[in-house]
Design a protein around this motif. Structure first.
Motif, short mmCIF file in Angstrom:
data_model
loop_
_atom_site.label_atom_id
_atom_site.label_comp_id
_atom_site.label_asym_id
_atom_site.label_seq_id
_atom_site.Cartn_x
_atom_site.Cartn_y
_atom_site.Cartn_z
N GLY A 109 0.82 -1.20 0.00
CA GLY A 109 0.00 0.00 0.00
C GLY A 109 0.85 1.25 0.00
N PRO A 110 0.24 2.40 -0.26
CA PRO A 110 1.00 3.67 -0.26
C PRO A 110 1.57 3.96 1.12
N SER A 111 2.60 4.79 1.16
CA SER A 111 3.19 5.18 2.44
C SER A 111 2.18 6.00 3.24
N GLY A 112 2.13 5.75 4.53
CA GLY A 112 1.17 6.44 5.39
C GLY A 112 -0.07 5.63 5.69
N MET A 113 -0.15 4.37 5.18
CA MET A 113 -1.33 3.54 5.41
C MET A 113 -1.28 2.78 6.73
N GLY A 114 -0.16 2.82 7.43
CA GLY A 114 -0.07 2.16 8.74
C GLY A 114 0.46 0.74 8.67
N LYS A 115 1.35 0.45 7.73
CA LYS A 115 1.89 -0.91 7.60
C LYS A 115 2.81 -1.25 8.78
N LYS A 116 3.69 -0.33 9.14
CA LYS A 116 4.57 -0.56 10.29
C LYS A 116 3.77 -0.64 11.59
N MET A 117 2.72 0.13 11.67
CA MET A 117 1.87 0.09 12.86
C MET A 117 1.25 -1.29 13.04
N LEU A 118 0.84 -1.92 11.95
CA LEU A 118 0.26 -3.26 12.03
C LEU A 118 1.30 -4.28 12.48
N VAL A 119 2.54 -4.13 12.02
CA VAL A 119 3.61 -5.03 12.46
C VAL A 119 3.82 -4.90 13.97
N LYS A 120 3.85 -3.67 14.46
CA LYS A 120 4.02 -3.46 15.90
C LYS A 120 2.82 -3.98 16.68
N ALA A 121 1.61 -3.85 16.10
CA ALA A 121 0.41 -4.33 16.77
C ALA A 121 0.43 -5.85 16.90
N VAL A 122 0.92 -6.55 15.89
CA VAL A 122 1.04 -8.01 15.97
C VAL A 122 1.98 -8.41 17.10
N CYS A 123 3.10 -7.72 17.22
CA CYS A 123 4.05 -8.00 18.30
C CYS A 123 3.44 -7.70 19.68
#
Length: 819
Positions: A568-582
């Motif tokens: 997805g485009p930058s700013g969609m919260g991809k890194k946030m989802l990775v942190k949420a899984v952890c």
């Protein structure tokens, strides 16, 4: 809720479970492809009902205190969670899409989008809280050793004269502002006096003055009542926040306190139950153990004699791997054992005769059989069918245990939470019997050898090894351990020092805000492809990553998924989802992003060693998440000049090999994130990442929820002056990251202090949004085109084209008939 309420919830859940188990058998029957829609509807309804059942079992297991019931509930909870994941996999195969449209089935079942939320079992973090806390302490200790001692910063002092001048400037400016305000008020009063002198005084009679005052006062009261009625109505329908939020929060906090109290009681009852288990085991072994031992010996000796009388020789003793003597006498009488032995002799004779006949068959018949098998395979490919479930036997066994043990118990309104001693003794009696049977088997094997030597004068028969079928490889190749002499602690510390193991920020999955796609079915009927909403993305991450990594039992039963790619485009919260899984699973976070590997473990052998250490530590300290940012760089067609120094493709082969070695039960997941997948070789990317989740720009409903929640998160309660709907319309094309930047820049500390006098309005955010570059339609279309080149995207497009061709053919036939 009381103990009785949780008991009733458990009972009603089993009624629902019985209905769902009755619906499972018809799903195994094959369905032709033309009935795909009805097949999808049945799968979706079953998926939604299992999801609701998972939510109820999660609530009951979290708050039930009785230890024996909790053990049964745990098995049922894991089984239902595994079945939810299996049905999700079946839905993807049937719908050829990662986010099937569920709005029509929701409406038919009279459910709300809140019922679609995937409940994350609370025991994921509660049961491993101690291990997670210790791991964090070790990580913090290593990081503190790495940080250099912070030297006290020397601030350059200000001269006394400069400080006095600065204070004088500020004070004179303050006095000037006060003087200007005072003069403005004086001029306003003088202007009012001048107008009164020019116009003259208007004289009222006493009655006219009273009527004028009454009009003003009654109008004021009525406007106030109308505003209050309108606000009450809007609060009732949920369009405005309730003013009693303080009371509501106090009630919720009190309920949470009671939940914590119940969890403490669970720990106390569990300790009591474990002590009772040890005590019951010891008492049964002392009192009933000798009688069990003698009874088993008599049964096995009788079996020796009967077999010798029937066959003229003593039988082979069953191996420990096949259950020992338990496999002989499992719910069988001696007469049944005799019948089985006779049947085995007859079957062996029949098999020998059949083998002789099969050798004389012609090659023509083999060719015919091959053709028939091929035609059958073609028929199977043309139908839809649900794969056999690994979880249904476990769920059925748990349900039967509930029916036989707990359903017909006469319990009071407030059932006791102490363990049941009779049920405990029955369970322990089976364990003691199994332990004694192992001892008896060893003794009787020796006795059988002595009987053969004395009676038959026969020496011990050598055990025949099972024949290996040629051409079939059993098991996978084991990975060669490159660090056999190193401890896990040293490898862990090395990864932390090199920056490959990071401390993850605490982010809850529910903080990834988004709304449900309400028009999915309507768009499909209008021949438009519905795009996933932020709600769908959150649900897919919960299903593919959180539920699998949270429990080893669920991971072993569910369909194996080793890797996910978020596109997805930058700013969609991809890194946030990775942190949420952890955060939700308590997983370790390993960072194998190309930018993070620069200068670390150089050379070919270095890359192999790095991947080996990361996966070794990830398996030993599971659950673990291995994150690769800018995942497209590992599979670039051509490496750009600026990236040649980091050599992003050097871990490509080792990464693929390490992923293949992950098996069910290894709670390790690779999560890649990318905003430019077009730069990568699509075959290599899709070979490594098994699930690809496309994240388009948020729709209107998601943007509305984003604006509202993010403003509330800053401590500002939206008022009627703030038109959130207008903001959601204007911000079309902007990502959640853009919206967050605009809110942070507008709601500064100074603006926050002015809210009481000057309420927040929508126009304040427009200037900040204008400074940001949105995601243009061309960029999103290029991402869509890339997604439809993936394996699942190709299947989806082919299915859509087939549907369009079939509809065109129908229309052509109807036109011919009319002519």
């Amino acid at each position: 809720m009381s103990e009785g309420a949780y008991q009733r919830l458990w009972e009603s859940s089993h009624v629902t479970l019985q209905e769902l188990l009755d619906q499972e058998q018809p799903l195994l029957e094959p369905v032709p492809d033309r009935e795909r829609q009805s097949f999808q509807y049945r799968l979706t309804s079953l998926y939604l009902q299992y999801l609701g059942l998972l939510r109820r079992f999660n609530t009951v297991y979290d708050q039930m205190v009785q230890p024996q019931k909790r053990r049964l509930l745990r098995r049922l909870l894991d089984g239902v969670a595994g079945r939810v994941l299996e049905l999700k996999d079946e839905l993807v195969r049937a719908d050829l899409c990662e986010n099937p449209c569920l709005d029509r089935v929701l409406q038919d079942l009279k459910l709300t989008p809140a019922d679609l939320e995937v409940p994350i079992p609370k025991y994921f973090l509660l049961e491993q809280s101690t291990a997670v806390r210790e791991r964090r302490l070790v990580l913090a200790e290593i990081l503190s050793r790495l940080e250099p001692e912070s030297s006290q910063k020397s601030f350059t002092g200000m001269h006394r004269t400069e400080a006095i001048i600065l204070v004088q400037k500020a004070e004179r400016a303050r006095q000037g502002r006060l003087r200007a305000t005072f003069m403005r008020e004086i001029r306003r009063d003088e202007e009012q006096d001048r107008r009164i002198r020019e116009d003259g005084w208007h004289k009222f009679s006493q009655c006219q003055a009273a009527i004028t005052i009454q009009k003003v006062w009654k109008g004021y009261l009525q406007r106030k009542r109308t505003q209050q009625d309108r606000r009450t109505e809007m609060e009732f329908i949920g369009m405005l926040p309730s003013p009693n939020q303080v009371e509501h929060l106090s009630i919720i906090s009190q309920a949470c306190l009671w939940e914590d109290v119940r969890r403490l009681r669970q720990v106390e009852k569990e300790e009591e139950f474990r002590a009772a288990m040890v005590k019951a085991h010891d008492s049964l072994a002392e009192t009933e153990g000798p009688d069990m031992k003698e009874k088993m010996k008599e049964q096995i000796r009788q079996w020796f004699i009967e077999c010798h009388d029937l066959t003229g020789r003593f039988p082979d003793y069953p191996d420990a791997s096949s259950g020992g003597s338990y496999s002989i006498f499992a719910d069988k009488t001696p007469e049944q054992v005799r019948m089985e032995l006779e049947m085995q002799v007859q079957e062996n004779k029949k098999k020998e005769q059949e083998k002789r006949k099969e050798k004389g068959k012609d090659e023509k018949k083999k060719k015919k059989k091959g053709k028939e098998e091929k035609s059958k395979k073609g028929e199977v490919d043309a139908v839809l069918q649900v794969l056999p479930s690994k979880c249904i036997p476990m769920i059925s066994a748990g349900h039967e245990e509930y029916l036989s043990t707990w359903k017909n118990r006469c319990e009071s309104i407030h059932p006791s939470q102490n363990y049941d001693s009779e049920t405990l003794r029955e369970e322990k009696r089976k364990e003691v019997e199994l332990e004694i049977r192992i001892q008896v088997d060893e003794l009787m094997r020796q006795e059988l050898r002595n009987l053969r030597l004395v009676v038959d004068k026969e020496e011990e028969r050598p055990l025949r090894a099972p024949k290996k079928t040629p051409g079939k490889k059993t098991g996978k190749k084991k990975e060669k351990d490159l660090t056999p002499n190193r401890s896990v602690e040293s490898l862990y510390e090395e990864l932390v020092i090199s920056g490959l193991l990071r401390k993850s920020e605490s982010v809850a999955l529910k903080d990834y805000v988004g709304d449900f796609l309400y028009l999915g079915s309507a768009l499909s009927l209008a021949k438009k492809l519905p795009m996933p909403s932020l709600f769908d993305i959150r649900q897919n991450v919960a299903l593919y990553a959180v539920l699998r990594l949270g429990s080893p039992d669920i991971h072993a039963m569910a369909p194996l998924i080793r890797s996910i790619l978020l596109v997805g485009p930058s700013g969609m919260g991809k890194k946030m989802l990775v942190k949420a899984v952890c955060t939700e699973t308590g997983a370790n976070l390993f960072d194998l992003s190309p930018g993070n590997l620069l200068g670390k473990y150089p050379g070919r052998n270095g890359a192999q060693m790095m991947v080996h250490i990361v996966f070794k530590v990830a398996r030993l300290l599971q659950p673990s998440v291995i994150w690769i940012g800018n995942a497209e760089k590992n599979f670039c067609k051509r490496i750009p000049k600026e990236d040649r120094e980091m050599d992003p493709k050097r871990i490509k082969k080792d990464l693929t090999k390490a992923l293949r070695l992950l098996t069910p039960g290894d709670r390790v997941m690779l999560i890649g994130t990318t905003s430019q997948p077009q730069l990568a070789d699509i075959r290599g990317l899709c070979r490594v990442y098994e699930r690809i989740l496309f994240m388009p720009r948020p729709d209107y409903a998601s943007r509305y929820v984003l604006w509202k929640r993010m403003i509330e998160a800053r401590g500002v309660q939206p008022t009627q002056h703030l038109d959130i709907s207008a903001l959601a319309k204007v911000s079309d094309g902007y990502t959640p990251g853009h919206i967050l930047q605009a809110i942070q820049s507008v709601l500064s500390e100074r603006r926050f202090l002015q809210l009481s006098k000057r309420p927040l309005v929508a126009s304040e955010f427009l200037g900040q949004l204008a400074k940001l570059d949105p995601v243009y339609r061309e960029e999103e279309e290029s991402l869509k085109d890339w997604y439809f080149k993936t394996p699942l995207g190709k299947k989806s497009m082919k299915h859509r084209m087939d549907q369009l061709e079939a509809e065109e053919a129908k229309l052509a036939k109807e036109k011919k008939k009319r002519k």
